[in-house]
Enzyme design. Structure first.
Site, PDB file in Angstrom:
ATOM      1  N   GLY A   1       0.825  -1.218   0.000  1.00 13.19           N
ATOM      2  CA  GLY A   1       0.000   0.000   0.000  1.00 13.19           C
ATOM      3  C   GLY A   1       0.850   1.255   0.000  1.00 13.19           C
ATOM      4  O   GLY A   1       0.485   2.283   0.583  1.00 13.19           O
TER       5      GLY A   1
ATOM      6  N   GLY B   1      -0.251   5.197  -0.817  1.00  6.98           N
ATOM      7  CA  GLY B   1      -1.290   5.913  -0.087  1.00  6.98           C
ATOM      8  C   GLY B   1      -0.755   7.098   0.713  1.00  6.98           C
ATOM      9  O   GLY B   1       0.408   7.493   0.584  1.00  6.98           O
ATOM     10  N   GLN B   2      -1.636   7.636   1.565  1.00 12.23           N
ATOM     11  CA  GLN B   2      -1.290   8.847   2.325  1.00 12.23           C
ATOM     12  C   GLN B   2      -0.053   8.612   3.197  1.00 12.23           C
ATOM     13  O   GLN B   2       0.850   9.455   3.248  1.00 12.23           O
ATOM     14  CB  GLN B   2      -2.482   9.275   3.201  1.00 12.23           C
ATOM     15  CG  GLN B   2      -2.304  10.648   3.827  1.00 12.23           C
ATOM     16  CD  GLN B   2      -3.350  10.977   4.894  1.00 12.23           C
ATOM     17  OE1 GLN B   2      -4.203  10.152   5.241  1.00 12.23           O
ATOM     18  NE2 GLN B   2      -3.271  12.185   5.432  1.00 12.23           N
TER      19      GLN B   2
ATOM     20  N   ASP C   1       2.266  -1.709  -4.418  1.00  9.12           N
ATOM     21  CA  ASP C   1       0.876  -1.257  -4.311  1.00  9.12           C
ATOM     22  C   ASP C   1       0.068  -2.006  -5.362  1.00  9.12           C
ATOM     23  O   ASP C   1       0.646  -2.506  -6.335  1.00  9.12           O
ATOM     24  CB  ASP C   1       0.768   0.258  -4.540  1.00  9.12           C
ATOM     25  CG  ASP C   1      -0.503   0.846  -3.926  1.00  9.12           C
ATOM     26  OD1 ASP C   1      -0.400   1.562  -2.897  1.00  9.12           O
ATOM     27  OD2 ASP C   1      -1.608   0.594  -4.461  1.00  9.12           O
ATOM     28  N   ILE C   2      -1.232  -2.048  -5.197  1.00  7.42           N
ATOM     29  CA  ILE C   2      -2.076  -2.754  -6.164  1.00  7.42           C
ATOM     30  C   ILE C   2      -2.160  -1.992  -7.483  1.00  7.42           C
ATOM     31  O   ILE C   2      -2.545  -2.530  -8.509  1.00  7.42           O
ATOM     32  CB  ILE C   2      -3.491  -3.000  -5.583  1.00  7.42           C
ATOM     33  CG1 ILE C   2      -4.208  -4.095  -6.367  1.00  7.42           C
ATOM     34  CG2 ILE C   2      -4.296  -1.714  -5.516  1.00  7.42           C
ATOM     35  CD1 ILE C   2      -5.424  -4.656  -5.662  1.00  7.42           C
ATOM     36  N   ARG C   3      -1.804  -0.697  -7.452  1.00  5.37           N
ATOM     37  CA  ARG C   3      -1.823   0.119  -8.675  1.00  5.37           C
ATOM     38  C   ARG C   3      -0.424   0.619  -8.961  1.00  5.37           C
ATOM     39  O   ARG C   3       0.418   0.683  -8.057  1.00  5.37           O
ATOM     40  CB  ARG C   3      -2.808   1.285  -8.524  1.00  5.37           C
ATOM     41  CG  ARG C   3      -2.489   2.151  -7.346  1.00  5.37           C
ATOM     42  CD  ARG C   3      -3.669   3.033  -6.922  1.00  5.37           C
ATOM     43  NE  ARG C   3      -3.411   3.638  -5.629  1.00  5.37           N
ATOM     44  CZ  ARG C   3      -2.824   4.818  -5.438  1.00  5.37           C
ATOM     45  NH1 ARG C   3      -2.468   5.557  -6.462  1.00  5.37           N
ATOM     46  NH2 ARG C   3      -2.595   5.271  -4.229  1.00  5.37           N
TER      47      ARG C   3
ATOM     48  N   ASP D   1      -0.836  -7.190  -5.289  1.00  6.26           N
ATOM     49  CA  ASP D   1      -2.080  -7.264  -4.522  1.00  6.26           C
ATOM     50  C   ASP D   1      -1.754  -7.929  -3.190  1.00  6.26           C
ATOM     51  O   ASP D   1      -1.404  -9.119  -3.146  1.00  6.26           O
ATOM     52  CB  ASP D   1      -3.113  -8.081  -5.311  1.00  6.26           C
ATOM     53  CG  ASP D   1      -4.428  -8.229  -4.552  1.00  6.26           C
ATOM     54  OD1 ASP D   1      -4.495  -7.846  -3.365  1.00  6.26           O
ATOM     55  OD2 ASP D   1      -5.388  -8.731  -5.164  1.00  6.26           O
TER      56      ASP D   1
ATOM     57  N   TYR E   1     -14.715  -1.116   9.206  1.00  5.96           N
ATOM     58  CA  TYR E   1     -13.303  -0.735   9.343  1.00  5.96           C
ATOM     59  C   TYR E   1     -12.808  -1.058  10.761  1.00  5.96           C
ATOM     60  O   TYR E   1     -11.772  -1.710  10.937  1.00  5.96           O
ATOM     61  CB  TYR E   1     -13.171   0.762   9.061  1.00  5.96           C
ATOM     62  CG  TYR E   1     -11.793   1.342   9.227  1.00  5.96           C
ATOM     63  CD1 TYR E   1     -10.763   1.011   8.352  1.00  5.96           C
ATOM     64  CD2 TYR E   1     -11.520   2.262  10.248  1.00  5.96           C
ATOM     65  CE1 TYR E   1      -9.492   1.575   8.484  1.00  5.96           C
ATOM     66  CE2 TYR E   1     -10.267   2.829  10.386  1.00  5.96           C
ATOM     67  CZ  TYR E   1      -9.261   2.483   9.506  1.00  5.96           C
ATOM     68  OH  TYR E   1      -8.015   3.043   9.648  1.00  5.96           O
TER      69      TYR E   1
ATOM     70  N   LYS F   1     -10.021  -3.725  12.226  1.00  7.42           N
ATOM     71  CA  LYS F   1      -8.846  -3.259  12.990  1.00  7.42           C
ATOM     72  C   LYS F   1      -8.733  -4.011  14.324  1.00  7.42           C
ATOM     73  O   LYS F   1      -7.633  -4.383  14.735  1.00  7.42           O
ATOM     74  CB  LYS F   1      -8.915  -1.745  13.208  1.00  7.42           C
ATOM     75  CG  LYS F   1      -8.673  -0.929  11.949  1.00  7.42           C
ATOM     76  CD  LYS F   1      -7.280  -1.158  11.391  1.00  7.42           C
ATOM     77  CE  LYS F   1      -7.012  -0.399  10.121  1.00  7.42           C
ATOM     78  NZ  LYS F   1      -5.737  -0.777   9.483  1.00  7.42           N
TER      79      LYS F   1
END
Ligand code: NAD
Ligand code: SER
Length: 312
Positions: free
Chosen positions: A8, A11-12, A34-36, A52, A141, A145
């Protein structure tokens, strides 16, 4: 040895964490995934792979090829997106964590997994929410967690995996935008203040939540992974915080720099419900005592720094 795999990474958090890890441990030591596919800042400055994180075999192969001994696992679906598609949140958040922990067990990697203030729910004490308390969140979510924290504890206890983590509050940063959480307003407000001088907030003005500026969050992530394991009682899922913000309070702070700034409200009931179920303040004494956690940025310093960067 620090051979690091980050999931990931686009991301942020990852867009800040990967450059910091590459600065500390060397560019070639940090495999960003990352997946993208991601931009050149991530893919040219060191190794990058589309991955992924729910695909355990692919994660295992990537870790093996990179000879990883630490995995920073950031791939996830955040709270607001998770309420729109709860099955996706379960699939990504639990599937990827299970995959990463299995790879860590097989290949003897340490694992960092961020948990969240989303673990708390309406039954948790609100001010402050202690380190050890009732955790019955109402969001998918939050459910992932809490389950994730327990799974990390399980892999540590039964398989000796060095799984560590913190419960991040809302994170404020410039650069990569937030990924669809309830605390995104605290980032959006800065962009809108600079671009148009006004912001319409999806939470009510007095909704108070814990927040942290990204440079402190990165220090927390690396700090817990480098902490002396002998001192860690909690190990996984430490409360950490830096400030408590309301939309009207942050608007007032921004007006010290941009006096014409105005804020209005158009409340989104889904995100307001989520925010109302989270604490007003969390108690991070355990993190301070067990590994010396202490934030550098308060509201005043964070606001000045954000606006300095965004005004360019
Ligand atoms: P983000 O949404 O900004 O980034 C998540 C990244 O994961 C994205 O780049 C996305 O493309 C990638 N991703 C999604 N599905 C994937 C998959 N199946 N495989 C690989 N990559 C995938 O999230 P973030 O803010 O960087 O958060 C990272 C972690 O920190 C998450 O676990 C999140 O719950 C936690 N956290 C974040 C905050 C915050 O305010 N940002 C607060 C508390 C906890
Ligand atoms: N910023 C995150 C969210 O709102 C908190 O975990 O989803």
């Amino acid at each position: 040895m620090n051979r690091i795999l980050v999931t990931g990474a686009g991301g942020q958090i990852g867009s800040w964490l990967v450059p910091k890890l590459r600065e500390l441990y060397g560019e070639s030591a940090v495999l960003a995934t990352d997946i993208r596919s991601l931009g050149p800042q991530m893919t040219k400055a060191g190794p990058f792979q589309v991955l992924d994180a729910t695909d355990a075999r692919a994660v295992g192969q990537a870790a093996m090829r990179h000879d990883a001994d630490v995995i920073y696992h950031l791939a996830a679906i955040l709270s607001a997106v998770g309420e729109r598609d709860p099955r996706l949140a379960w699939h990504v958040n639990m599937g990827s964590l299970e995959a990463v922990l299995e790879v860590a067990r097989e290949q003897h990697c340490a694992v960092f997994t961020p948990s969240s203030i989303g673990v708390f729910g309406p039954d948790s004490p609100k001010d402050p929410a202690p380190q050890d308390t009732i955790l019955r969140p109402g969001t998918m979510y939050g459910i992932t967690k809490v389950a994730g924290e327990l799974l990390c504890d399980y892999y540590h206890r039964h398989f000796g995996v060095d799984a560590r983590g913190v419960r991040f509050p809302g994170l404020i940063s410039y650069g990569a935008p937030p990924g669809g959480g309830t605390t995104d307003w605290a980032v959006d407000i800065f962009y809108q203040a600079v671009e148009s001088g006004r912001y319409t907030c999806f939470l009510s003005g007095r909704t108070q939540l814990d927040m942290m500026y990204m440079p402190d969050a990165i220090r927390a992530a690396i700090g817990i992974m480098e902490a002396d394991p002998e001192r860690l009682v909690h190990r996984n899922a430490f409360n950490v915080t830096a400030m408590q913000l309301t939309p009207e309070g942050l608007a007032e702070e921004i007006r010290k720099h941009l006096p014409a700034f105005t804020i209005a409200y158009d409340i989104d009931p889904v995100r307001q419900d989520i925010a109302d179920s989270w604490p007003d303040r969390i108690d991070d004494t355990a993190a301070r005592d067990e590994w010396g956690w202490k934030p550098d940025f308060d509201t005043v310093a964070m606001t000045t720094d954000m606006l300095t960067h965004l005004k360019g």
